[in-house]
Design an enzyme around this catalytic site. Sequence first.
Site, PDB file in Angstrom:
ATOM      1  CB  CYS A   1       5.493   5.055  -3.604  1.00  0.00           C
ATOM      2  SG  CYS A   1       6.123   6.610  -2.984  1.00  0.00           S
TER       3      CYS A   1
ATOM      4  N   GLY B   1       0.869  -1.181   0.000  1.00  0.00           N
ATOM      5  CA  GLY B   1       0.000   0.000   0.000  1.00  0.00           C
ATOM      6  C   GLY B   1       0.896   1.218   0.000  1.00  0.00           C
TER       7      GLY B   1
HETATM    8  C1  UDX Z   1       8.637   2.265  -1.875  1.00  0.00           C
HETATM    9  C2  UDX Z   1      10.001   1.857  -2.455  1.00  0.00           C
HETATM   10  O1  UDX Z   1      10.609   0.863  -1.635  1.00  0.00           O
HETATM   11  C3  UDX Z   1      10.906   3.061  -2.594  1.00  0.00           C
HETATM   12  O2  UDX Z   1      12.133   2.690  -3.215  1.00  0.00           O
HETATM   13  C4  UDX Z   1      10.194   4.116  -3.454  1.00  0.00           C
HETATM   14  O3  UDX Z   1      10.981   5.272  -3.554  1.00  0.00           O
HETATM   15  C5  UDX Z   1       8.843   4.459  -2.848  1.00  0.00           C
HETATM   16  O4  UDX Z   1       8.066   3.283  -2.676  1.00  0.00           O
HETATM   17  P1  UDX Z   1       7.659   2.732   0.564  1.00  0.00           P
HETATM   18  O5  UDX Z   1       6.360   3.062  -0.089  1.00  0.00           O
HETATM   19  O6  UDX Z   1       8.167   3.589   1.679  1.00  0.00           O
HETATM   20  O7  UDX Z   1       8.841   2.714  -0.539  1.00  0.00           O
HETATM   21  O8  UDX Z   1       7.490   1.276   1.148  1.00  0.00           O
HETATM   22  P2  UDX Z   1       8.240  -0.147   1.112  1.00  0.00           P
HETATM   23  O9  UDX Z   1       9.048  -0.324   2.335  1.00  0.00           O
HETATM   24  O10 UDX Z   1       8.909  -0.392  -0.176  1.00  0.00           O
HETATM   25  O11 UDX Z   1       6.969  -1.100   1.244  1.00  0.00           O
HETATM   26  C6  UDX Z   1       5.871  -0.982   0.328  1.00  0.00           C
HETATM   27  C7  UDX Z   1       4.738  -1.861   0.725  1.00  0.00           C
HETATM   28  O12 UDX Z   1       5.034  -3.222   0.442  1.00  0.00           O
HETATM   29  C8  UDX Z   1       4.334  -1.822   2.186  1.00  0.00           C
HETATM   30  O13 UDX Z   1       2.919  -1.787   2.256  1.00  0.00           O
HETATM   31  C9  UDX Z   1       4.886  -3.115   2.759  1.00  0.00           C
HETATM   32  O14 UDX Z   1       4.134  -3.566   3.867  1.00  0.00           O
HETATM   33  C10 UDX Z   1       4.733  -4.052   1.569  1.00  0.00           C
HETATM   34  N1  UDX Z   1       5.679  -5.169   1.562  1.00  0.00           N
HETATM   35  C11 UDX Z   1       7.030  -4.939   1.477  1.00  0.00           C
HETATM   36  C12 UDX Z   1       5.193  -6.466   1.614  1.00  0.00           C
HETATM   37  O15 UDX Z   1       3.981  -6.697   1.681  1.00  0.00           O
HETATM   38  N2  UDX Z   1       6.082  -7.508   1.572  1.00  0.00           N
HETATM   39  C13 UDX Z   1       7.426  -7.324   1.483  1.00  0.00           C
HETATM   40  O16 UDX Z   1       8.162  -8.313   1.438  1.00  0.00           O
HETATM   41  C14 UDX Z   1       7.911  -5.999   1.442  1.00  0.00           C
END
Ligand code: UDX
Length: 439
Positions: free
Chosen positions: A263, A260
Amino acid sequence: MRISVIGTGYLGTTHAAGMAEFGHHVIGLDIDTERVAALNKGRAPIFEPNLDPMLERHTGSGQLRFTTDHTDIADWADVHFLCVNTPQSPSGAADLGQLRNVRDQLAPLLTRPTLIILKSTVPVGTAAQLRQEFRALAPAGDGVDLTVNPEFLREGHAVEDTLRPDRIVLGVEDERSLEVLDRVYAIPLSDDTPRVLTNFATAELIKNAANAFLATKISFINAMAQLCQATGGDVTELADAIGFDERIGRAFLNAGLGFGGGCFPKDIRSLAHSADEHGVEVLSNFIGSVERINDSQRTEVTELTVEHLGGDAAGKRIAVLGATFKPGTDDTRNSPALTVAEQLHSRGAEVRVYDPHARLSTRDNFSQAATAQDAVAGADIVLHLTEWPEFRSLDPAVLAPLVQSTIIIDARLKLNPHTWRAAGWTLIQPGRVDRTPAC
Ligand code: UDX
């Protein structure tokens, strides 16, 4: 150097502070006067670890300040970073309205050679057009150069990602820009940070592709979790095992409620829109599948909850642990946890949410608890929907007497099954196998 950073959201605020930390003199610009006033006192508009101390230090020393006035930055700065938001429009395309506003306000004030650095996430083709428009509007004309320099910062790690990026991507189509960029990024480049030099289109697509690839990894492992659930497999063991293969890697293979935030959802939708516009339907169809899997994870948890409530959620009390889209942030944009809470509310349930950082809006259809204990009191079922570390240290034996029924769905697969089951709870982890020895 004298640097301006336009837009003070997640990206702009962190970037402005980071540039000051690199020794530059920085002015941040935003049209929101209240935000600018708070920033000038060293207070960030967002919760981000280590950001406030950095802001305080540099606003205190005068190296960093914030303004609402474009004339303040136009003549003063050598380079202008564009860090405004590019939200999703109803068509799925990125809405470039804020970028156009900046162009209209700033370009007519540019009377001397200047470098514009485009950091906002944009669809491919934006930079080439924007450079043309800036040059047409600015008195300095072709003295205005433009570069694409995408960011990859993660919420919760934004300061670290800004100060120690794992790569610096530069879409450069003017000789002059590179020398300026090398001075802007002199500190990370001297630490051997890889520098990727490319053209505008590739730099724009690199950012789109990085997000889409990570979202794909998450949807892939979540689809595997659904198959594990149907067949008796264990998705965490599966992810560990395939992750040992260096070509695959273990990162971003945590199954759960899916992605979610501000981004991934909007950026992959925008990429799909670009792919469609350019007749590359294979890519937009592919991204469509990634999105559908992601949405289905939320619905699966809602359905599982209703099933464990005997097929009807109406009038049932549901405790939700976690509201942000991931731990370490106060951001609830496109939060999987809140989608599940909303879906259960629409089935007639009374939903009570606890989150260590998020403040829920008064428009939300659920009550907010001050503690996890308060949230679970009298609950017919507990849902663990955002994996904040404090939820892992909850004592299930202390919570058990507070609830109506000791059932918990751990949608993030992060709770210790042995301690919860030993305390008498029915713990459900979709896609995982129950290995608790029968007593
Ligand atoms: C992301 C990108 O990582 C970053 O490089 C870009 O600039 C902006 O978008 P962010 O939105 O802060 O960053 O979150 P991120 O830590 O990447 O996680 C995104 C989502 O994926 C979260 O909802 C997280 O819970 C979910 N996620 C992440 C999973 O469900 N499983 C995983 O293994 C990793």
